[in-house]
Design an enzyme around this catalytic site. Structure first.
Site, PDB file in Angstrom:
ATOM      1  N   SER A  36       0.879  -1.255   0.095  1.00 43.62           N
ATOM      2  CA  SER A  36       0.012   0.020  -0.024  1.00 43.62           C
ATOM      3  C   SER A  36       0.846   1.359   0.013  1.00 43.62           C
ATOM      4  O   SER A  36       1.720   1.496  -0.972  1.00 43.62           O
ATOM      5  CB  SER A  36      -0.938   0.078   1.277  1.00 43.62           C
ATOM      6  OG  SER A  36      -1.896   0.831   1.111  1.00 43.62           O
ATOM      7  N   ASP A 151      -5.616  -3.781  -2.333  1.00 41.37           N
ATOM      8  CA  ASP A 151      -4.660  -3.494  -1.096  1.00 41.37           C
ATOM      9  C   ASP A 151      -4.119  -4.889  -0.801  1.00 41.37           C
ATOM     10  O   ASP A 151      -4.631  -5.667  -0.111  1.00 41.37           O
ATOM     11  CB  ASP A 151      -5.054  -2.751  -0.107  1.00 41.37           C
ATOM     12  CG  ASP A 151      -4.194  -1.948   0.698  1.00 41.37           C
ATOM     13  OD1 ASP A 151      -3.487  -2.703   1.220  1.00 41.37           O
ATOM     14  OD2 ASP A 151      -4.452  -0.945   1.256  1.00 41.37           O
TER      15      ASP A 151
END
Length: 315
Positions: A36, A151
């Site tokens: 991320s 993610d």
């Protein structure tokens, strides 16, 4: 040495301070594993442009960073980050492919259909960044090599595994999801008029100025649209806070389990417990906590790397 940079949204600016502390101590970084925002900061650092990113987030004071993403109703995410991730990355570097990075790195994403961890380490950077940063429910998934990815924090918020796979002698991980509380009270937000801008940043910031002007009211417009469409009551938690807080709870628990199974040699946990994941206006605090977090573990790091402990310079 392999450096692992975990997920954490606005807490991710702590990675800037952590890297600066390692560089200040001449500790080599031979490989980066990111998830991320850790992938975003890591890729910019690996391209040689960390200074540009730091100048940018300090100048923007973090408040408008989140507004760089467009509202997309109705779709598989509230925000569409494709074009804006490209802008936020390309304004700092011309690097476009993993092979062009100064430091080899990998990025972790999650296969939305199979729930598997996907490690991206080759090809174009922007699709990989889009994937690793696609927070479920908030950002639309990214399609990479025929797979819908979100993610990586869903399965591995602090990806030690890919770092271990490099056979690095030492693995240092920066975990942003611990509940440790900050050492000091949060600073009040500094108004933009009071901020000083470095001359070199001013000289190269024509693109930044245009973007800033264009998005100045985007955050307020976004909130107003969400409230109108969803009929949000005044005392109800804001939808973004609800999503991000829920994800933070999930990631903190997953991180504990994963680190117990596959611990790094040195675990750095900046004291960011007071920061919510959407507190993009706490840039200086996050950077400082990342820097201090590394400094506190220097003896451990140097011992593992068999580097001599530096003695303070006597005046």
């Amino acid at each position: 040495m392999a450096l692992v940079l975990g997920s954490g949204s606005s807490r991710g600016w702590a990675h800037i301070g952590a890297i600066e502390a390692l560089e200040e101590e001449d500790i080599p970084i031979d490989f980066i594993s990111g998830c991320s925002v850790g992938s975003y900061v890591g890729a910019i650092y690996a391209s040689g442009s960390l200074g540009s990113l730091k100048d940018f987030v300090l100048r923007m004071n973090g408040k408008k960073v989140f507004s760089y993403f467009d509202v997309v109703f109705p779709r598989s995410g509230l925000l569409d980050g494709a074009k804006k991730v490209a802008e936020l990355f390309s304004m700092h570097t011309d690097v476009k492919d993993f092979s062009q990075l100064n430091i080899p790195m990998s990025m972790v994403a999650t296969d939305l259909h199979h729930g598997e961890k996907v490690v991206l380490r080759s090809g174009q950077l922007l699709p990989a960044l889009r994937a690793t940063m696609s927070v479920p429910g908030l950002f639309a998934p990214a399609r990479v090599k025929g797979r819908w990815l979100v993610d990586g924090g869903v399965v591995d918020p602090v990806p030690v595994g890919p770092a271990r796979a490099t056979e690095a002698d030492v693995v240092i991980a920066v975990d942003l999801n611990s509940g440790i509380t900050s050492r000091r009270m949060r600073k009040p937000v500094v108004e933009e008029a009071e901020m000083t801008v470095p001359e070199d940043a001013e000289a190269k910031s024509e693109l930044l100025t245009k973007l800033t002007d264009y998005y100045e009211t985007a955050e307020a417009s976004f909130k107003a649209k969400v409230n109108e469409l969803l009929g949000r009551e005044e005392d109800m938690p804001y939808i973004i806070d609800t999503v991000m807080t829920s994800i933070n709870i999930m990631q903190e628990r997953i991180t504990r389990i994963n680190l117990a199974v596959d611990p790094p040699d040195v675990l750095i946990q900046p004291r960011l417990g007071a920061l919510k994941m959407m507190d993009f206006d706490q840039v200086e605090l996050a950077i400082e906590e990342g820097y201090i977090g590394v400094k506190e573990k220097l003896e451990d790091i140097r011992a593992l790397l068999e580097m001599p402990i530096r003695k303070p310079i006597e005046e």
